[in-house]
Design a protein around this motif. Structure first.
Motif, short mmCIF file in Angstrom:
data_model
loop_
_atom_site.label_atom_id
_atom_site.label_comp_id
_atom_site.label_asym_id
_atom_site.label_seq_id
_atom_site.Cartn_x
_atom_site.Cartn_y
_atom_site.Cartn_z
N ARG A 1 2.55 6.60 -6.96
CA ARG A 1 1.53 7.51 -7.52
C ARG A 1 1.93 8.97 -7.31
O ARG A 1 1.70 9.81 -8.17
CB ARG A 1 0.17 7.25 -6.85
N ALA A 2 2.55 9.25 -6.15
CA ALA A 2 2.96 10.64 -5.87
C ALA A 2 4.01 11.09 -6.90
O ALA A 2 3.96 12.22 -7.41
CB ALA A 2 3.50 10.73 -4.45
N GLU B 1 0.83 -1.20 0.00
CA GLU B 1 0.00 0.00 0.00
C GLU B 1 0.87 1.25 0.00
O GLU B 1 0.66 2.19 -0.78
CB GLU B 1 -0.92 -0.02 1.23
N ALA B 2 1.92 1.24 0.85
CA ALA B 2 2.81 2.40 0.95
C ALA B 2 3.55 2.58 -0.37
O ALA B 2 3.72 3.71 -0.86
CB ALA B 2 3.78 2.20 2.10
N HIS C 1 1.38 4.15 -2.96
CA HIS C 1 1.15 5.55 -2.60
C HIS C 1 2.33 6.41 -3.07
O HIS C 1 2.16 7.46 -3.69
CB HIS C 1 1.00 5.60 -1.08
N ARG C 2 3.55 5.92 -2.81
CA ARG C 2 4.74 6.71 -3.18
C ARG C 2 4.90 6.78 -4.69
O ARG C 2 5.25 7.82 -5.24
CB ARG C 2 5.97 6.10 -2.53
#
Ligand code: GDG
Length: 738
Positions: free
Chosen positions: A626-627, A619-620, A623-624
Motif C-alpha cells: 500500500r505504501a 499484514e506487513a 502495508h508495504r
C-alpha cells in the motif's frame, strides 16, 4: 425419532462457580426448570453444555478458564470471557440494546456501535467452542437473546452440524424489531439455524413478518416456514414450562392457602427478578389503590413482594431498585397501623423450599409484567395449588396469558383494572376459584418442562431431516425468486465476474481456467435470443478474452477501465495517462522481494497477489504494498488476498456496468432490460450496490456472508452459477406459449 447427541449452548452454564470460606472453588447448580429438564436429557443422550462460567477470566489464566470437563455424566465446555467482553457483549449489546427492544422498551434501547462487533465475535467463539466439542451428528441447541448470531457462525465453521435456536424472551412486532440497527444481521444469524422456537404463536408470526419485511423472504404463516438461502426454515411455538413434580413436592409440605373463616388474612404474592419489564412499580401503585379505596379489604390484606437482584452492573437496574425501595417505603409509611404493615418486602433470593411454601400459602398471585416472554412464576404458583384453590392475576403482556386463559387476565398499564382484579380475587366465591384453578393446574400438569424439551427436540430433529435432504437448495431458491422477475422484460443482460464466479478460486491467478462445460454453457447463453452475456473482471482485457475465448461475449476488463465486445469498444481516459506510473509501481513492488507475493501488471491497473505469502507475514506485506501505491499516486483497493493498484479516479466495475447498459440499451434500459450480475469478490460489491433497485445481483459464497451483503441472492459455488446459466439458455423462466 433417532436420538442424536445434544449440545446445549447458553450464555450461562448450568452451575455457578463460587469460592468457599476455605478459599476453594465449588459449583452450585443454577436454579430453574431448564437445568433440571436438560440435565437428564444430556446424561442419557450424551453431549455437551457450552457456556460461560459466570466470572471474568483474567489475561494470562486462559488455560484454567477455558476448560472442558465432565459434570453429571456429560461434558462442559467453558467459553472464557474477559471483563471487556462481558461489558460489551453481555451488559452492553445483550442487556442494554437487545433486551429492552425485544420487550418493546424502545426508549430504553441504547445503541453503542462498539458493542456490536464484540457481541458478534463472542457469538463466534461460542459457535467455535460448540463445533469443537460437538460429537458427530449432534443437534446443537442454542438458547436465547445473547446468542442470536451463533447459528450463523456455526454454519460457517461446521456446516455438517444441525442447529436449533430457542428464544426465551418475546419476539416483537416487525415495525419494532426493525428499529434495531443490526436487525438484518440478527435475522441472518437466527435463520442460519435449521429450526427456530419461540414461546407462543404470536412471537412466531412476528418473526415471520420480520423475515418478510426486512429480508424479503417468502414466508408461509400457516405452516410456520421461512424460505431462506434456499432452505425451508421451520419456526414453531413451544411454551416453556416448569418441573411440575418438583413444584408439587416442594409445595406439599405446607398447608392450604384458604382458611375456613371469612376474616382470615388474605395473602397476595408477587415474585420477580429485578427488571423494569416486570412492572413492579405500577403493581405497587395498584396495590396502594386497593388499600386506600377498599378499607374493608385492606385490613385483611398482606402483600409480599419477593425481589431477586439481577444485572447489577447495568445502571437502569440500580436506579429501578431505588425506585422500588422508595415506593414500598412510601406505601408502608402512609398505610401501616398498629404494628401492621401492608407490604412485606423481601429484596433478596429466597430458598426454593421457602418460595414454594409461600406460593402454597398465598391466596392470590399477582403476576403483572409489562412484557414477558413466558413468566414461569405464574406456572409455579398454579402448580403449587395442590387443592385447586387460589387465584392467578396475570398480565396479558406475558406469553403465559396465551396459554393460561382461565386466570384473571389484566392489562398491567391499567391501574384501575389491576386494582379491580385484586378486589375481585379477594371476594371471589370458592366455586369460581376452584373452577378456574383446576383448569389451570390441569393444563400446567399436562405440559411440564420435560414435555417441552422432548417436543422441541422432536420438532427440531424432524425439521433438520426435511431441510437437509434437499438437493442444491440454494440454486432452487434463486431460480424460484429470480425467474418471475426476469420474465417481466424481453431482454436479459447477464453480467458475470470471472475468478471465483465461473471458475473456482485457485492459488495462482494464471491457473484459473474455464472448464469446457462452463465455456459451452456461456456460449449457448450468449447465442440465445434475448440474452446478452458480459464477463466483468479485474483481469486485463487481453488475458480475459483469451481465457474465455467466445466471440458473442462482451469483455469488461481491468475493473471496467477497458470494455470490448459486439458493437462496443471503450477505454477510460485515465487508462492512457496512468500506464507509466503503473509500470513504475509494478517494478517497485517487485523490488520489495516479498516471498510468495506475485505482481501482475495489467496495463491500466495492476494486482499484488499475496495468497502465497505465509499468513503471519501478510499484514506487513500489505502495508508495504500500500505504501508503494501511495507513493506512485495510485489507488489501492482490497480484493480477496489481493491489493489492486488503480488510477486515482472514481471508476469501478459498478460504473462500468452502468455505462455498458446505458450504451447498449439506452438510458431508460431498466424499462426493457433485466440486468443480473453474479460475482464473488469484494470488488464485486460495487456492482451489487450500483444495481440495487434497478437490477439484481447474486453473490457466490459458500455461506451467507457474515455482514449484510448488498447482493439480492446467494449461490454457493461456480458449479451452481454455471447451472443457472444453463437454466437461462433453456428459457425456463419464460411463460409457456399459450
Ligand atoms: C426468562 C424470560 C421466561 C425468582 N425469585 C426467586 C426465584 N425465582 C425464580 C422463579 C422462576 C424464575 O426465577 C424466574 O423466571 P421467569 O420466567 O419469571 O423470568 P426470567 O428470569 O425473566 O426468565 C421469561 C423464562 O426466561 C424461561 O423461558 O419465562 O419470560 O424473561 O423460576 O421461581 N428462585 C429462588 N428464589 C427466589 O427468590 N430460588
Amino acid at each position: 425419532m433417532p436420538r442424536n447427541p445434544l449440545v446445549v449452548v447458553s450464555n450461562r452454564l448450568p452451575f455457578r462457580v463460587v469460592r468457599g470460606d476455605d478459599g476453594r472453588t465449588k459449583r452450585i447448580r443454577s436454579p430453574g426448570g431448564l437445568v433440571s429438564a436438560l440435565t437428564p436429557v444430556l446424561t442419557t443422550r450424551g453431549g455437551v453444555w457450552v457456556g460461560w462460567p459466570g466470572t471474568a477470566h483474567e489475561a494470562g489464566k486462559r488455560g484454567a478458564a477455558a476448560r472442558t470437563h465432565r459434570h453429571q455424566g456429560f461434558r462442559i465446555a467453558e467459553v472464557a470471557l474477559s471483563a471487556h467482553d462481558i461489558a460489551s457483549y453481555y451488559s452492553g449489546f445483550s442487556n442494554r440494546t437487545v433486551w429492552p427492544l425485544l420487550h418493546y422498551f424502545v426508549g430504553r434501547m441504547e445503541v453503542d456501535p462498539a458493542w456490536w462487533p464484540v457481541y458478534d465475535s463472542v457469538n463466534r467463539r461460542f459457535a467455535e467452542k460448540a463445533a469443537e466439542a460437538a460429537p458427530r451428528r449432534a443437534l446443537v441447541w442454542v438458547h436465547d437473546y445473547q446468542l442470536l448470531r451463533v447459528p450463523h457462525h456455526l454454519r460457517a465453521c461446521a456446516p455438517h452440524l444441525a442447529s436449533a435456536l430457542f428464544l426465551h424472551v418475546p419476539f416483537p412486532a416487525a415495525e419494532v424489531f426493525r428499529i434495531l440497527p443490526w436487525s438484518r444481521d440478527i435475522l441472518h444469524g437466527m435463520l442460519s439455524a435449521d429450526y427456530l422456537g419461540f414461546h407462543v404463536e404470536s412471537y412466531v408470526q412476528n418473526f415471520l413478518a420480520s423475515a418478510q419485511l426486512l429480508l424479503g423472504c417468502d414466508v408461509d404463516p400457516a405452516r410456520g416456514v421461512v424460505r431462506y438461502d434456499g432452505r425451508d426454515v421451520h419456526v414453531g411455538a413451544h411454551p416453556i414450562s416448569i418441573d411440575v413434580a418438583e413444584a408439587e413436592a416442594l409445595a406439599g409440605g405446607v398447608s392450604s392457602a384458604w382458611r375456613t373463616t371469612t376474616d382470615a388474612p388474605i395473602e397476595i404474592i408477587a415474585v420477580d427478578r429485578l427488571d423494569y419489564t416486570k412492572g413492579i412499580v405500577r403493581r405497587l401503585a395498584a396495590v396502594e389503590q386497593v388499600l386506600e379505596r377498599q378499607p374493608a379489604t385492606a385490613r385483611r390484606l398482606r402483600f409480599t413482594q419477593v425481589l431477586v437482584p439481577s444485572r447489577e452492573r447495568v445502571p437502569d437496574y440500580s436506579q429501578l431498585k431505588r425506585e422500588i425501595d422508595e415506593a414500598v417505603g412510601r406505601v408502608n409509611g402512609r398505610l401501616s397501623m398498629d404494628g401492621w404493615s401492608p407490604i412485606r418486602y423481601l429484596a433478596r433470593p429466597v430458598p426454593r423450599e421457602d418460595l414454594f411454601a409461600m406460593y402454597r400459602q398465598a391466596n392470590v398471585a399477582l403476576v403483572t409484567p409489562l412484557r414477558d416472554g413466558m413468566n414461569l412464576v405464574a406456572k409455579e404458583y398454579v402448580a403449587s395449588q395442590l387443592d385447586d384453590d387460589g387465584v392467578l392475576i396475570l398480565s396479558e403482556m406475558a406469553g403465559a396469558a396465551e396459554e393460561l386463559q382461565e386466570a384473571l387476565v389484566v392489562n398491567p398499564f391499567n391501574r384501575d383494572a389491576v386494582a379491580g382484579a385484586i378486589q375481585r380475587a379477594v371476594t371471589m366465591p370458592a366455586q369460581e376459584r376452584r373452577a378456574r384453578m383446576s383448569a389451570l393446574r390441569a393444563r400446567v400438569r399436562a405440559h411440564d418442562v420435560h414435555a417441552w424439551v422432548t417436543e422441541f427436540i422432536d420438532a427440531a430433529t424432524l425439521a433438520v431431516k426435511q431441510a437437509r435432504s434437499r438437493v442444491s437448495p440454494a440454486l432452487d431458491d434463486v431460480i424460484s425468486r429470480v425467474g418471475p422477475w426476469l420474465a417481466q422484460r424481453p431482454q436479459i443482460a447477464l453480467l458475470l465476474d470471472y475468478d471465483g464466479t465461473v471458475t473456482p478460486i485457485v492459488d495462482r491467478p494464471d491457473a484459473a481456467r474455464l472448464s469446457e462445460s462452463a465455456r459451452l454453457a456461456l456460449d449457448a447463453a450468449s447465442r440465445t435470443p434475448g440474452i446478452d452475456v458480459a464477463i466483468v473482471s479485474g483481469r486485463g482485457l487481453d488475458d480475459l478474452r483469451q481465457r474465455v475465448g467466445l466471440s458473442h461475449v462482451t469483455y469488461v476488463g481491468n475493473h471496467g477501465f477497458e470494455i470490448e465486445g459486439p458493437a462496443v469498444r471503450f477505454r477510460h481516459e485515465a487508462a492512457d495517462h496512468v500506464s507509466t506510473a503503473m509500470n513504475a509501481a509494478a517494478d517497485a513492488l517487485r523490488e520489495l522481494r516479498i516471498k510468495g507475493a506475485l505482481v501482475e501488471p495489467k496495463g491500466p491497473t495492476l494486482a499484488f497477489h499475496y495468497r502465497g505469502v505465509p499468513e503471519r507475514d501478510r499484514e506487513a506485506a500489505v502495508h508495504r504494498a500500500r505504501a508503494v501505491l501511495r507513493r506512485k499516486r495510485l489507488r489501492a483497493v482490497q480484493g480477496k488476498l489481493v491489493i489492486e493498484g488503480r488510477p486515482l479516479v472514481d471508476w469501478h466495475k459498478g460504473h462500468a456496468v452502468l455505462w455498458l447498459l446505458g450504451h447498449r440499451y439506452g438510458t431508460d434500459w431498466p424499462t426493457r432490460v433485466r440486468a443480473l450480475f453474479v460475482g464473488d469478490d469484494t470488488t464485486d460489491e460495487d456492482v451489487f450496490r450500483s444495481l440495487r433497485g434497478i437490477g439484481r445481483s447474486i453473490c457466490v459464497a459458500p455461506f451467507v456472508p457474515s455482514q449484510n451483503a448488498p447482493s439480492d441472492y446467494r449461490l454457493p459455488d461456480p458449479q451452481s452459477v454455471i447451472a443457472l446459466v444453463r437454466w437461462l439458455s433453456a428459457g425456463g423462466f419464460r411463460p409457456a406459449p399459450p
